[in-house]
Design an enzyme around this catalytic site. Structure first.
Site, PDB file in Angstrom:
ATOM      1  N   LYS A 119      50.784   5.347  68.306  1.00 38.73           N
ATOM      2  CA  LYS A 119      51.594   6.132  69.240  1.00 38.73           C
ATOM      3  C   LYS A 119      51.127   7.591  69.269  1.00 38.73           C
ATOM      4  O   LYS A 119      51.930   8.519  69.308  1.00 38.73           O
ATOM      5  CB  LYS A 119      53.071   6.059  68.849  1.00 38.73           C
ATOM      6  CG  LYS A 119      53.640   4.649  68.907  1.00 38.73           C
ATOM      7  CD  LYS A 119      55.107   4.618  68.530  1.00 38.73           C
ATOM      8  CE  LYS A 119      55.664   3.193  68.581  1.00 38.73           C
ATOM      9  NZ  LYS A 119      55.637   2.626  69.936  1.00 38.73           N
ATOM     10  N   CYS A 120      49.829   7.776  69.287  1.00 43.58           N
ATOM     11  CA  CYS A 120      49.232   9.109  69.224  1.00 43.58           C
ATOM     12  C   CYS A 120      48.483   9.402  70.527  1.00 43.58           C
ATOM     13  O   CYS A 120      48.056   8.475  71.225  1.00 43.58           O
ATOM     14  CB  CYS A 120      48.267   9.175  68.033  1.00 43.58           C
ATOM     15  SG  CYS A 120      47.360  10.722  67.856  1.00 43.58           S
ATOM     16  N   GLY A 121      48.333  10.668  70.825  1.00 39.88           N
ATOM     17  CA  GLY A 121      47.546  11.027  71.996  1.00 39.88           C
ATOM     18  C   GLY A 121      46.101  10.564  71.907  1.00 39.88           C
ATOM     19  O   GLY A 121      45.426  10.402  72.927  1.00 39.88           O
ATOM     20  N   PHE A 122      45.628  10.330  70.674  1.00 39.37           N
ATOM     21  CA  PHE A 122      44.260   9.855  70.477  1.00 39.37           C
ATOM     22  C   PHE A 122      44.164   8.328  70.414  1.00 39.37           C
ATOM     23  O   PHE A 122      43.070   7.783  70.270  1.00 39.37           O
ATOM     24  CB  PHE A 122      43.683  10.438  69.183  1.00 39.37           C
ATOM     25  CG  PHE A 122      43.496  11.932  69.217  1.00 39.37           C
ATOM     26  CD1 PHE A 122      42.549  12.510  70.048  1.00 39.37           C
ATOM     27  CD2 PHE A 122      44.276  12.764  68.426  1.00 39.37           C
ATOM     28  CE1 PHE A 122      42.379  13.891  70.086  1.00 39.37           C
ATOM     29  CE2 PHE A 122      44.118  14.140  68.450  1.00 39.37           C
ATOM     30  CZ  PHE A 122      43.163  14.710  69.284  1.00 39.37           C
ATOM     31  N   THR A 123      45.294   7.633  70.535  1.00 32.03           N
ATOM     32  CA  THR A 123      45.295   6.173  70.424  1.00 32.03           C
ATOM     33  C   THR A 123      44.322   5.496  71.400  1.00 32.03           C
ATOM     34  O   THR A 123      43.694   4.490  71.033  1.00 32.03           O
ATOM     35  CB  THR A 123      46.718   5.618  70.611  1.00 32.03           C
ATOM     36  OG1 THR A 123      47.563   6.144  69.574  1.00 32.03           O
ATOM     37  CG2 THR A 123      46.740   4.097  70.528  1.00 32.03           C
TER      38      THR A 123
END
Length: 250
Positions: A119-123
């Site tokens: 659930k990360c912007g980098f996912t």
């Protein structure tokens, strides 16, 4: 300076906040507190290093000169593992089912290690990692792998169970490279292999802590850390460095 070591946790007394210091010879981050607190810690795989200092020399600017005794808390599992380890392949981790997995199974390969989150912007980097994995495996089928280590330490962005994580990776990004069990990469419960990698290849300005999700470590055929990249480094930008490492002999 007087130095002595006791096994187990010990009640420590302090009115001060906890501070971190390093045992630089081991490359470990440890907790340093004064001896005037009534906080108590669980007795799990730890030792206390207590040391007395001159009352005229404070340990840090946070300490007043009157403090004379401090305690250093160290995870003995990490110490014993790191003391005997010389390569990435000397460590063991937990697989997606919680079973112990020896990294010696990847001996002789070039390995890209990534701490991941769902659930990360980098996912979306999962897609780039999977493409990188397939592209390099097409030409080096037995010599390269990517290992993902889900971690919930950054913004609580990996809250699911190990089964949830496996399902997410496969359904959303078609991930075929190994994804291990949830792993701590910093702090007192950090996996020894991450403590070792951080010590072997500090980040920008000597930073050893993993800063955020999707940091990347490149392990050579010899089991040594060759490169370390920040979260912002896209998987496709790593291909040349990986291919260069694949051309080297152990």
């Amino acid at each position: 300076m007087r130095l002595f070591i006791k096994r187990g946790w010990h009640p420590v007394h302090s009115t001060l906040n906890h501070h971190l210091c390093k045992v630089t010879s081991l490359g470990l981050q440890t907790r340093l507190v004064s001896s005037n607190s009534n906080s108590r810690y669980p007795a799990n795989d730890s030792i206390i290093v207590s040391f007395a200092t001159s009352t005229s020399t404070p340990i840090s600017s946070a300490y007043t000169p009157s403090l004379s005794r401090h305690h250093l808390f160290i995870n003995t599992k990490t110490i014993s593992t790191m003391a005997s380890a010389t390569t990435f392949y000397d460590f063991k981790v937990k697989d997606k089912k919680g079973a112990e997995k020896s990294l010696a199974d990847y001996k002789g390969k070039v390995v890209l290690v990534v701490n991941t989150a769902s659930k990360c912007g980098f996912t979306p980097q999962y897609a780039g990692l999977e493409k990188l994995y397939k592209d390099i495996k097409a030409t080096h089928p037995d010599d390269f792998t990517i290992l993902g280590f889900p971690c919930n330490q950054f913004g609580g962005q990996e809250p699911g169970t190990d089964d949830d994580i496996q399902n997410f990776c496969q359904v959303n990004y078609g991930v075929t490279f190994p994804i291990f069990g949830k792993t701590d990469v910093n702090g007192e419960k950090a996996e020894p292999v991450f403590e070792w990698m951080k010590s072997e290849k500090p980040g920008l300005l000597g930073l050893k802590r993993v800063k955020w999700n999707f940091e990347k470590f490149l392990i050579g055929r010899d089991g040594k850390v060759k490169e370390r990249w920040a979260s912002t480094s896209k998987p496709e930008s790593l291909e040349k460095a990986i291919l260069d490492e694949l051309e080297k002999k152990e």
